[in-house]
Design a protein around this motif. Structure first.
Motif, PDB file in Angstrom:
ATOM      1  N   LEU A   1      37.731  50.648  36.535  1.00 50.95           N
ATOM      2  CA  LEU A   1      37.687  49.011  36.349  1.00 50.95           C
ATOM      3  C   LEU A   1      38.148  48.465  37.610  1.00 50.95           C
ATOM      4  O   LEU A   1      38.516  47.272  37.615  1.00 50.95           O
ATOM      5  CB  LEU A   1      38.410  48.791  34.974  1.00 50.95           C
ATOM      6  N   GLU A   2      38.678  49.101  38.497  1.00 54.47           N
ATOM      7  CA  GLU A   2      39.199  48.542  39.666  1.00 54.47           C
ATOM      8  C   GLU A   2      40.306  47.548  39.592  1.00 54.47           C
ATOM      9  O   GLU A   2      40.579  46.750  40.249  1.00 54.47           O
ATOM     10  CB  GLU A   2      38.314  47.873  40.702  1.00 54.47           C
ATOM     11  N   THR A   3      41.296  48.239  38.826  1.00 49.91           N
ATOM     12  CA  THR A   3      42.471  47.651  38.435  1.00 49.91           C
ATOM     13  C   THR A   3      43.548  47.831  39.444  1.00 49.91           C
ATOM     14  O   THR A   3      43.395  49.002  39.964  1.00 49.91           O
ATOM     15  CB  THR A   3      43.067  47.690  37.135  1.00 49.91           C
ATOM     16  N   ILE A   4      44.708  47.377  39.381  1.00 50.50           N
ATOM     17  CA  ILE A   4      46.059  47.755  39.862  1.00 50.50           C
ATOM     18  C   ILE A   4      46.993  47.787  38.934  1.00 50.50           C
ATOM     19  O   ILE A   4      47.077  46.929  38.150  1.00 50.50           O
ATOM     20  CB  ILE A   4      46.604  46.713  41.147  1.00 50.50           C
TER      21      ILE A   4
ATOM     22  N   ILE B   1      44.207  49.600  47.509  1.00 53.10           N
ATOM     23  CA  ILE B   1      42.782  49.747  47.047  1.00 53.10           C
ATOM     24  C   ILE B   1      42.344  49.428  45.724  1.00 53.10           C
ATOM     25  O   ILE B   1      42.948  49.974  44.650  1.00 53.10           O
ATOM     26  CB  ILE B   1      42.183  51.117  47.583  1.00 53.10           C
ATOM     27  N   PRO B   2      41.201  48.672  45.352  1.00 53.79           N
ATOM     28  CA  PRO B   2      41.030  48.548  43.893  1.00 53.79           C
ATOM     29  C   PRO B   2      41.008  50.133  43.298  1.00 53.79           C
ATOM     30  O   PRO B   2      40.239  51.013  43.771  1.00 53.79           O
ATOM     31  CB  PRO B   2      39.604  47.869  43.886  1.00 53.79           C
ATOM     32  N   GLY B   3      41.587  49.813  42.344  1.00 48.02           N
ATOM     33  CA  GLY B   3      41.755  51.277  41.329  1.00 48.02           C
ATOM     34  C   GLY B   3      43.054  51.867  41.499  1.00 48.02           C
ATOM     35  O   GLY B   3      43.249  52.916  40.773  1.00 48.02           O
TER      36      GLY B   3
ATOM     37  N   ARG C   1      37.255  44.088  34.543  1.00 52.41           N
ATOM     38  CA  ARG C   1      37.722  44.495  35.902  1.00 52.41           C
ATOM     39  C   ARG C   1      38.479  43.629  36.706  1.00 52.41           C
ATOM     40  O   ARG C   1      38.732  42.532  36.388  1.00 52.41           O
ATOM     41  CB  ARG C   1      36.112  44.589  36.607  1.00 52.41           C
ATOM     42  N   GLY C   2      39.255  44.311  37.415  1.00 46.87           N
ATOM     43  CA  GLY C   2      40.034  43.808  38.354  1.00 46.87           C
ATOM     44  C   GLY C   2      41.364  43.165  38.004  1.00 46.87           C
ATOM     45  O   GLY C   2      42.057  42.451  38.445  1.00 46.87           O
ATOM     46  N   ALA C   3      41.565  43.558  36.669  1.00 41.85           N
ATOM     47  CA  ALA C   3      43.056  42.933  36.136  1.00 41.85           C
ATOM     48  C   ALA C   3      44.074  43.918  36.812  1.00 41.85           C
ATOM     49  O   ALA C   3      44.178  45.026  37.333  1.00 41.85           O
ATOM     50  CB  ALA C   3      43.076  43.112  34.517  1.00 41.85           C
TER      51      ALA C   3
END
Length: 223
Positions: free
Chosen positions: A137-140, A23-25, A101-103
């Protein structure tokens, strides 16, 4: 409600199946016995992210060998914990802000921070300030902690804050995975111990295998 994003992956389809996707984040904390155990999962994670065109950032701040070498398509940022907590976390967060975001992120083993700062509490503070920032920032992000190296002053706040907490064991040449926390996902076998057979993680159902594995593990209930 958070939604599983099938375009996100740990790089191991078998692991994605165990945790029911990402899940993003998601912040993923690995509790490991050795650094090699962590590296085993870091490599497919960052390689698959690079191949999919994601921004991948690696924070190197320990004395151990780099988990990711130059020339892999990964941004490598080095920080020295001896500069002090405020400057250290400010530098880390500045890189995160610039990446956007998303990095995808790989952090060195966090246990070394507690050694440098002489405090499990400071380690926990670092994680509790960084994890929500990455989540927003919805990262992993991948983190690691060494087993039986920390008091509850570190482990309890980290467990409460992270989205996934995964235990890794090596026993008689086999890698075992034991999910302890997987937020907002569930399956009937998710929280069982899983054995890696080279291609898949299979739930361990034999009681004697579980008993043997548990009896050989060090006690981790440090106060």
């Amino acid at each position: 409600m958070a939604i599983i994003d099938r375009s996100l992956t740990t790089g191991l389809t078998a692991l994605d199946r165990v945790v029911r996707g990402l899940i993003p984040g998601d912040n993923i904390v690995w509790r490991v016995d050795t650094l090699e155990s962590y590296k085993f999962f870091v490599e497919p994670f960052y390689k698959s992210a690079v191949q999919s065109g994601r921004t991948v950032v690696y924070f190197h701040f320990t004395r151990h060998e780099q988990l990711i070498q130059e020339g892999q398509g990964v941004e490598i940022h080095e920080f020295d914990p001896e500069i002090g907590f405020e400057d250290f976390i400010s530098g880390i967060h500045s890189v995160i802000e610039a990446a956007g975001r998303g990095a995808f992120y790989v952090f060195d083993c966090l246990s070394d921070l507690a050694t440098e700062w002489y405090s499990d509490g400071m380690l926990a503070n670092f994680f509790m300030l960084t994890c929500p920032y990455l989540y927003d920032l919805e990262t992993i992000a991948y983190f690691a902690l060494l087993k039986d190296h920390h008091s509850t002053h570190a482990t309890d706040p980290i467990e409460r804050t992270t989205q996934l907490l995964l235990d890794l064991y090596r026993h008689n040449g086999t890698i075992y995975l034991h999910p302890l926390k997987v937020q907002q996902r569930h399956s009937s076998t998710m929280y069982m111990i899983h054995a890696w057979d080279g291609t898949a993680f299979n739930p361990v159902t034999e009681s004697y295998t579980i008993a043997e594995l548990m009896s050989d593990l060090p006690w981790t209930g440090l106060e």
